[in-house]
Design a protein around this motif. Structure first.
Motif: not given
Length: 314
Positions: A123-129, A152-153, A171-178
């Motif tokens: 996973v490229p840097a910044g795309q996962g969390a 979808g996240h 994903t960064s967005e998935g972790v943020k939303l969750a």
């Protein structure tokens, strides 16, 4: 008294790790040299001198932690402390495998160095969390992560550490939303973690595939001491099962709380954390305050642990 050795994972690394032990137990210079030849990198320099930014890179942190942890455990065993069980948190499981005789130190260091590279490439840097969710039940949190993933996240439960502390990964967005929804559903806090990738998530499948190819090429022996596996939270005894579970472990949750409870049920009352830091000791105390924990990472902590335990056993 029944003793378990436990081994930390990424996040416990620190500049200077194992330096004091190697200076006081000179034969481990050769231990490090052997591992460095297998990996082709000067890992001892990175461990002892840093900088921290370099040490924290996953493909450096993983072999550094394995070597620091196995040096501490080896010295304990040389001084007469024999564990009844072993377990490691994520990367730490490889330290347990080396100490149980499943992997040689050369193969152990080499495979986790590659494991770190594969994870870094997945996973490229910044795309996962990853984030730690405090004060929420595992089933409730899983419901939240599954809903976000369906939208979808991608995000999932990654580490079931102790009561009230669960880590999510994706994903960064998935972790943020969750994280936001977890707080809406009663979680006390959601703490973003400073990590280099979404470990123990489905996003790590490319790394698991590459790791499987590498694991197929190195010999694994039957463990001399029972190891509690991250994926199942049960003792694992055959080399074939170990190989299979190590591949699954890359994308599966670390069932740490269950692993500790398994050892408690098997009669373990004393846990020795071998390697830098005391993260696992803290988690174990949150699971059961009645047990005894020690952390061994330098000569002073080693001496104190041997004094207390060898005195208890006499």
């Amino acid at each position: 008294m029944k003793v378990a050795f436990v081994f930390p994972g990424q996040g416990s690394q620190s500049v200077g790790m194992a330096k004091d032990l190697v200076e006081n137990f000179k034969k481990y210079d050769q231990y490090l040299t052997t591992a460095e030849k297998a990996m082709g990198i000067p890992i001892s320099n990175i461990m002892f001198e840093g900088p921290l930014e370099e040490l924290t890179k996953t493909y450096h942190a993983q072999p550094a932690l394995l070597l620091s942890s196995t040096i501490a455990a080896s010295i304990l065993m040389e001084n007469g402390l024999k564990p009844d069980y072993m377990a490691g948190h994520s990367l730490g499981e490889y330290s347990a495998l080396v100490m149980a005789g499943v992997l040689s130190v050369q193969d152990g260091a080499s495979i986790v160095h590659k494991r770190g590279k594969f994870m870094n490439e997945a996973v490229p840097a910044g795309q996962g969390a990853m984030a730690a969710i405090l004060g929420m039940a595992a089933d409730d949190l899983a419901t939240v992560t599954e809903a976000v993933t369906t939208e979808g996240h991608s995000v999932q439960v990654a580490n079931l550490n102790c009561p009230g502390q669960i880590v999510i990964s994706g994903t960064s967005e998935g972790v943020k939303l969750a994280s936001e929804r977890a707080k809406d559903h009663g979680a006390k806090r959601a703490i973003p973690l400073s990590v280099s990738g979404p470990f123990h998530s489905s996003l790590m499948r490319p790394a698991a595939t590459k790791l499987g190819v590498e694991l197929a090429m190195i010999p694994l022996r039957e463990p001399k001491v029972p190891i509690i596996a991250n994926v199942t939270a049960k003792p694992v005894e055959s080399a074939d099962e170990i190989r299979k579970l190590l591949i699954e472990q890359v994308t599966a949750p670390v069932r740490w709380e269950e692993s500790i409870r398994t050892m408690l049920d098997l009669g373990v009352d004393t846990f020795i954390e071998c390697g830098p830091g005391n993260v696992l000791s803290g988690l174990i105390k949150k699971i059961d305050r009645s047990v005894t924990t020690y952390s061994v990472f330098d000569t002073l902590s080693l001496t104190n642990t041997l004094y207390h335990l060898k005195g208890d056993s006499q």
